[in-house]
Design a protein around this motif. Structure first.
Motif, PDB file in Angstrom:
ATOM      1  N   LEU A 229      14.465  -6.485  61.219  1.00  0.00           N
ATOM      2  CA  LEU A 229      14.046  -5.109  61.491  1.00  0.00           C
ATOM      3  C   LEU A 229      15.039  -4.127  60.875  1.00  0.00           C
ATOM      4  O   LEU A 229      14.653  -3.116  60.274  1.00  0.00           O
ATOM      5  CB  LEU A 229      13.922  -4.893  63.006  1.00  0.00           C
ATOM      6  CG  LEU A 229      13.490  -3.502  63.476  1.00  0.00           C
ATOM      7  CD1 LEU A 229      12.105  -3.142  62.931  1.00  0.00           C
ATOM      8  CD2 LEU A 229      13.476  -3.440  65.019  1.00  0.00           C
TER       9      LEU A 229
ATOM     10  N   PRO B 184      10.053  -1.757  54.214  1.00  0.00           N
ATOM     11  CA  PRO B 184       9.500  -3.042  54.631  1.00  0.00           C
ATOM     12  C   PRO B 184       8.911  -3.887  53.506  1.00  0.00           C
ATOM     13  O   PRO B 184       8.983  -5.111  53.550  1.00  0.00           O
ATOM     14  CB  PRO B 184       8.418  -2.656  55.650  1.00  0.00           C
ATOM     15  CG  PRO B 184       8.166  -1.203  55.448  1.00  0.00           C
ATOM     16  CD  PRO B 184       9.426  -0.623  54.902  1.00  0.00           C
TER      17      PRO B 184
ATOM     18  N   LEU C  27       8.902  -7.025  64.730  1.00  0.00           N
ATOM     19  CA  LEU C  27       8.515  -6.121  63.644  1.00  0.00           C
ATOM     20  C   LEU C  27       7.270  -5.315  64.007  1.00  0.00           C
ATOM     21  O   LEU C  27       7.042  -4.239  63.467  1.00  0.00           O
ATOM     22  CB  LEU C  27       8.285  -6.915  62.346  1.00  0.00           C
ATOM     23  CG  LEU C  27       9.545  -7.586  61.772  1.00  0.00           C
ATOM     24  CD1 LEU C  27       9.192  -8.376  60.524  1.00  0.00           C
ATOM     25  CD2 LEU C  27      10.626  -6.556  61.459  1.00  0.00           C
TER      26      LEU C  27
END
Ligand code: GDP
Ligand code: CA
Length: 306
Positions: A17, A25, A56
């Protein structure tokens, strides 16, 4: 900046994360441990992949560090009432995921394909890959006997000291599709602050994965799971003491010999010899600021190494 990270559950998902929030991402590929996978009540559970999925997707129960937030336990209560096994805690919402995964695996879909589908359904942008689609299982060797990982970890609450670990099936396992490409194309290979023995070692036990990291062109940086010689959670400190002879940066670095170029350690562990380049910061990732601090330390280190 493409980053490929090797990850276990809690430390793995927090660090994944952290990277996702910092580099964006879509630049991130996570290679997850499957040595912990277990069949419970006929269902295939992948605890480390699930912790990453839930983290996530913002659905992890952070107080427990596993399972889903906003969970209920009716199904497991019924299992207990009916004399079924309840030692492995599976909540109702969590069970929904295991039903979908198990159904797909029984139809012949590889774990990597199911995982990709689950990730898509949760709206995840990073790529999440199991280390292998082949059967790979961690066994823990203790004075009380040898146990499959979850029997030792959950059922026996990791009370037995560990004399060794082995990874059934690893020698014959191939990396899941995309794993080698992600390692070869990465600008940075990272190792999360996961348990070196039972979260990262099972990934590295897939021969082609270890070889790909050994012959890397990109820098490789690990984050230590220790803060002041202790783990944030779990038995990695006890295992380091018994299996590696200490609970400092040196022992963590020794677990990754030939595989990393630098180790990020906590302030509380600074000043100790590690036999490798170390970067000191605060490494607790319990909030966004902590995550950013760790991700930036890793990224800056990689920049300096390149
Ligand atoms: P598991 O599969 O859920 O047991 O999780 P991992 O193996 O990925 O992570 C467990 C390790 O993560 C433990 O050794 C912890 O010390 C470490 N860990 C968890 N959270 C943090 C954190 O915020 N910072 C650091 N440095 N380590 C952490
Ligand atoms: Ca795990």
């Amino acid at each position: 900046m493409k980053v490929t990270v090797l990850a276990g559950g809690l430390g793995g998902s927090r660090f994944a994360l952290a990277l996702a929030e910092t580099i964006g991402p879509s630049e991130l590929t996570i290679v997850g441990n499957v040595g912990d996978d277990v069949e419970v009540l006929g269902l295939h559970v992948s605890p480390d992949l699930d912790t990453i999925l839930y983290t996530l997707a913002g659905r992890l129960d952070e107080s427990k560090g596993w399972g889903r937030v906003d969970e209920s336990w009716h199904a497991l209560e019924a299992v207990g009432e009916l004399g079924g096994e309840t030692w492995f805690r599976l909540g109702d919402r969590d069970l929904g995921l295991h039903l979908v995964r198990t159904h797909a695996l029984r139809r012949g879909e590889p774990l990597s394909a199911v995982t990709a589908r689950l990730a898509r359904a949760f709206g995840l942008e990073p790529t999440l890959l199991p280390a292998t689609d082949d059967r790979l299982r961690t066994w823990v060797e203790t004075p009380a006997g040898d146990f499959p990982f979850q029997e030792w970890f959950v059922e026996r609450q990791h009370r037995d000291e560990v004399d060794g670990v082995r990874f059934e099936g690893a020698q014959k396992a191939s990396p899941a599709p995309g794993v080698l490409e992600a390692l070869e194309q990465a600008d940075l290979i990272a190792i999360a602050p996961s348990n070196p023995f039972v979260s990262i070692a099972p990934i590295l036990a897939v021969p082609a994965i270890r070889e790909a990291i050994e012959r890397r062109r990109a820098p490789a940086v690990a984050v230590s799971p220790l803060i002041g010689g202790k783990t944030v959670r779990g038995p990695a400190d006890r295992m380091l003491a018994r299996l590696a002879g200490g609970t400092g940066p040196q022992q963590v670095a020794d677990c990754y010999k030939d595989l990393i170029d630098a180790l990020v350690i906590d302030e509380a562990d600074a000043g100790q010899e590690a036999g490798i380049r170390t970067i000191v910061t605060r490494t607790l990732m319990s909030d966004a600021e902590g995550r950013r601090r760790v991700a930036e330390a890793v990224l800056e280190t990689a920049g300096a190494l390149r």
